[in-house]
Scaffold this active site. Structure first.
Site, short mmCIF file in Angstrom:
data_model
loop_
_atom_site.label_atom_id
_atom_site.label_comp_id
_atom_site.label_asym_id
_atom_site.label_seq_id
_atom_site.Cartn_x
_atom_site.Cartn_y
_atom_site.Cartn_z
N ARG A 296 44.78 31.00 33.67
CA ARG A 296 43.39 31.22 33.27
C ARG A 296 42.47 30.16 33.86
NH1 ARG A 296 44.62 33.24 27.01
NH2 ARG A 296 45.03 35.41 27.62
N TYR A 440 41.77 40.10 35.12
CA TYR A 440 43.16 39.71 34.90
C TYR A 440 43.30 38.37 34.18
CZ TYR A 440 43.06 37.53 39.71
OH TYR A 440 42.79 36.83 40.86
N GLU A 441 44.55 38.11 33.76
CA GLU A 441 44.89 36.96 32.91
C GLU A 441 44.13 36.99 31.58
OE1 GLU A 441 47.40 35.65 33.77
OE2 GLU A 441 47.44 36.06 35.92
N GLY A 442 43.92 38.18 31.06
CA GLY A 442 43.17 38.35 29.81
C GLY A 442 41.73 38.64 30.15
#
Length: 601
Positions: A296, A440-442
């Site tokens: 993140r 992406y990555e949350g």
């Protein structure tokens, strides 16, 4: 054709002057990070990214990756050679532990290089970037045997790695994963299932890829409490370290994406693939979060990177493109028209970008230093505070940083007018590549909920209290300085908006959790604006001190002061709007029944 120049001068300013890295050289882990070494690394990284990676950015976008009938994948022309140069130069070893062949340098240096790589070629940078996260997870939770087997070659770049979370039926809700891990007599597990959206899931850059895979063992709880983590190599490794037979994991397809075409985003099929448990059974999500938190922060840097490279090209275009005359009279009377740089609306977009980019760079590098301090600070109290702060800031760096990074990229495309929409100028690729970072990555909605639902109340609000104290102390110091007092007063008002919004959540979210959900996105942006304001006040203080001391480079420091004033005048007023949106609550947002959203014929 777009160009890229790494902002090495600005990175040195933040690292050596604002964060004062040299003052830490008496602490373990910081001894070798001298200003001379920082300058050498940044200069060489700037040369490598500009000369080797940037020219391949468009190649990767146009050629993409190719999947063959046997499931193998070929990366775009030039990528494999560039990766070999990357490995030979040791760029992937900068911050890795010396125990496994790394250089053990502070992350604050590694993050600066990571920005340069992502700006020059985001799709390329994702290959070693994912491996860094896998290395971090194995260091933290792997067995000694796993560390010895995989880490030296991963750190050296001989092997790369991935993280395998998402499945067709689940993304954010990982409790719904269906991939199974059946225990075998030899202590391994047979991994069976399908994973999607796996960045760098299959490629030709290295002979082996070390996948970290979430799966469930028989009888495990059907929730996130039943997830385990497994290391699953693409090619099995023999006891002597040599490569053995191909494991049961294959690339079923490559996703057809909006951007980052140079990275192979794969659907991976696991058909009884041999894997080994990493850490404790049913504790895989905690282990995977080590990768995700690192990723993140890396994605936040990608937001900055695309904003920076698009800004650089927009500045060049604005100085060369001639249209109309300045409102105050012809700037260049001898020419048929003035450069569009003279127009206030073009200046608005360029100044917005400059103020965000330089503030965001300072925030990312401060975040990197906090990562270092969580492990290397001299006292337990300092380490604990650094850990609290980076936990609080991670969703802001990822969420706010990528929202604004995408906005900057689209505004820089706007500077080009119609040419920005045409492929040959390259600006539309920056926009397309920047878009994924919000997802992406949350997704950024998840980041906002993580910030407001988990990080704000964590440990009785200790992190946000520490954050407010840091900013309050900086403001108090600046208010006693005639040259900074006006800037400090504007930031103080913005901090007041964030404090009021925080208190409103405390008073209202318990009785109606939707109030928190409705305001989380706005709060993340409010905090992002305040945090960059804090960084700009720090940078303004240092710039003013350097000017007063006659340190030289006067134009650089004057530009810092002017940009700080612009940020305080043009960004900070938005905190009041975000506060009012938060305080509006969720009632009208949640009032309509679902069927009311359907379009009537």
């Amino acid at each position: 054709m777009p160009t890229y120049t790494a902002p090495t001068r600005d990175a040195r300013f933040v690292i050596n002057e604002v964060l004062d890295l040299p003052s830490l050289n008496n602490q373990a882990g910081f001894e070798t990070a001298t200003p001379d070494l920082v300058e050498t690394i940044l200069s060489e990284a700037g040369r490598f990214t500009a000369e080797v990676l940037a020219p391949l950015n468009r190649v990767g976008d146009e050629e993409g990756c190719v999947r063959h009938e046997d499931g193998s994948v070929t990366t775009p022309p030039g990528f494999k050679d560039a990766y070999q140069q990357f490995v030979e130069a040791g760029w992937g070893t900068l911050t890795a532990p010396e125990e496994f062949g790394g250089q053990g340098l502070p992350h604050v240096i590694g993050f600066a290089v990571e920005e340069f790589i992502s700006a020059a070629n985001q799709a390329f940078g994702m290959y070693p970037g994912l491996a860094n996260g896998a290395v971090a997870a194995l260091i933290a939770t792997g067995s000694q045997a796993q560390k010895e087997q995989y880490l030296p070659r991963m750190v050296a770049g001989e092997w790369l790695g991935t993280m395998n979370l998402t499945e067709p039926q689940c993304g954010t809700d990982l409790g719904m994963i269906r991939t199974k891990a059946e225990p075998q007599a030899d202590g391994s597990y047979a991994i069976t299932g399908t994973k999607i959206f796996i960045s760098a899931g299959e490629h030709d850059l290295t002979d082996n890829i070390i996948h970290l895979v979430l799966a469930k063992t028989p009888g495990a709880p059907d929730s996130t409490k039943g997830i385990s983590l497994f290391v699953v190599p693409k090619v099995l490794v023999n006891e002597d370290g040599s490569l053995g037979e191909r494991n049961g994991v294959t690339c079923g397809s490559i996703e057809e994406k909006m951007g980052i075409h140079g990275n192979s985003t794969c659907l991976l099929n696991y058909d009884g693939a041999k894997g080994w448990l990493v850490g404790e059974e049913n504790r895989g999500l905690a282990a995977m979060f080590i990768m995700m938190n690192a990723a993140r922060l890396g994605v936040g840097i990608q937001g900055l990177a695309q904003a920076e490279v698009s800004y650089q090209n927009a500045v060049t275009y604005a100085t060369e493109r001639r249209q109309g005359r300045a409102l105050t009279g012809p700037a260049e009377p001898e020419a048929q028209a003035d450069p569009i740089f003279v127009h206030a609306d073009v200046r608005r977009m360029l100044m917005d970008a400059k103020a965000f980019n330089e503030g965001m760079r300072a925030l990312c590098l401060w975040g990197a230093l906090l990562v270092d301090l969580t492990h290397r600070a001299q006292t337990e109290e300092e380490r604990a505070e650094a850990d609290l702060l980076i936990g609080l800031l991670t969703p802001v760096i990822k969420g706010y940083g990528t929202d604004k990074g995408y906005e900057v990229a689209t505004n820089m495309q706007q500077v080009y007018g119609g040419h920005g929409y045409v492929r040959e100028w390259g600006m539309e690729q920056f926009v397309r590549d920047a878009r994924i970072a919000q997802i992406y990555e949350g997704t950024n909605g998840v980041q906002a909920m993580d910030l407001c639902g988990r990080k704000l109340p964590q440990k009785g609000g200790a992190a946000i209290q520490a954050f407010f104290k840091l900013i309050g102390d900086e403001i108090a110091t600046a208010k006693n300085d005639e040259g900074l007092a006006a800037l400090a007063a504007k930031l103080e008002k913005a901090v007041g908006d964030q404090q009021a919004a925080t208190m409103w959540f405390m008073q209202n979210a318990m009785q109606n959790p939707n109030h928190l959900g409705a305001g989380a996105h706005n709060y993340m942006h409010l905090m992002g604006i305040v945090t960059l304001g804090y960084m700009w006040l720090r940078m303004a203080r240092i710039a003013q001190q350097q000017l007063a001391s006659g340190a030289g480079d006067e134009a650089f420091y004057q530009a810092k002061l002017t940009t700080a004033r612009y940020y305080m005048e043009r960004y900070l007023p938005d905190t009041g709007s975000f506060r009012r949106k938060i305080e509006a609550g969720a009632d009208s947002m949640m009032a309509l029944p679902q069927e009311a959203f359907a379009t009537a014929a």
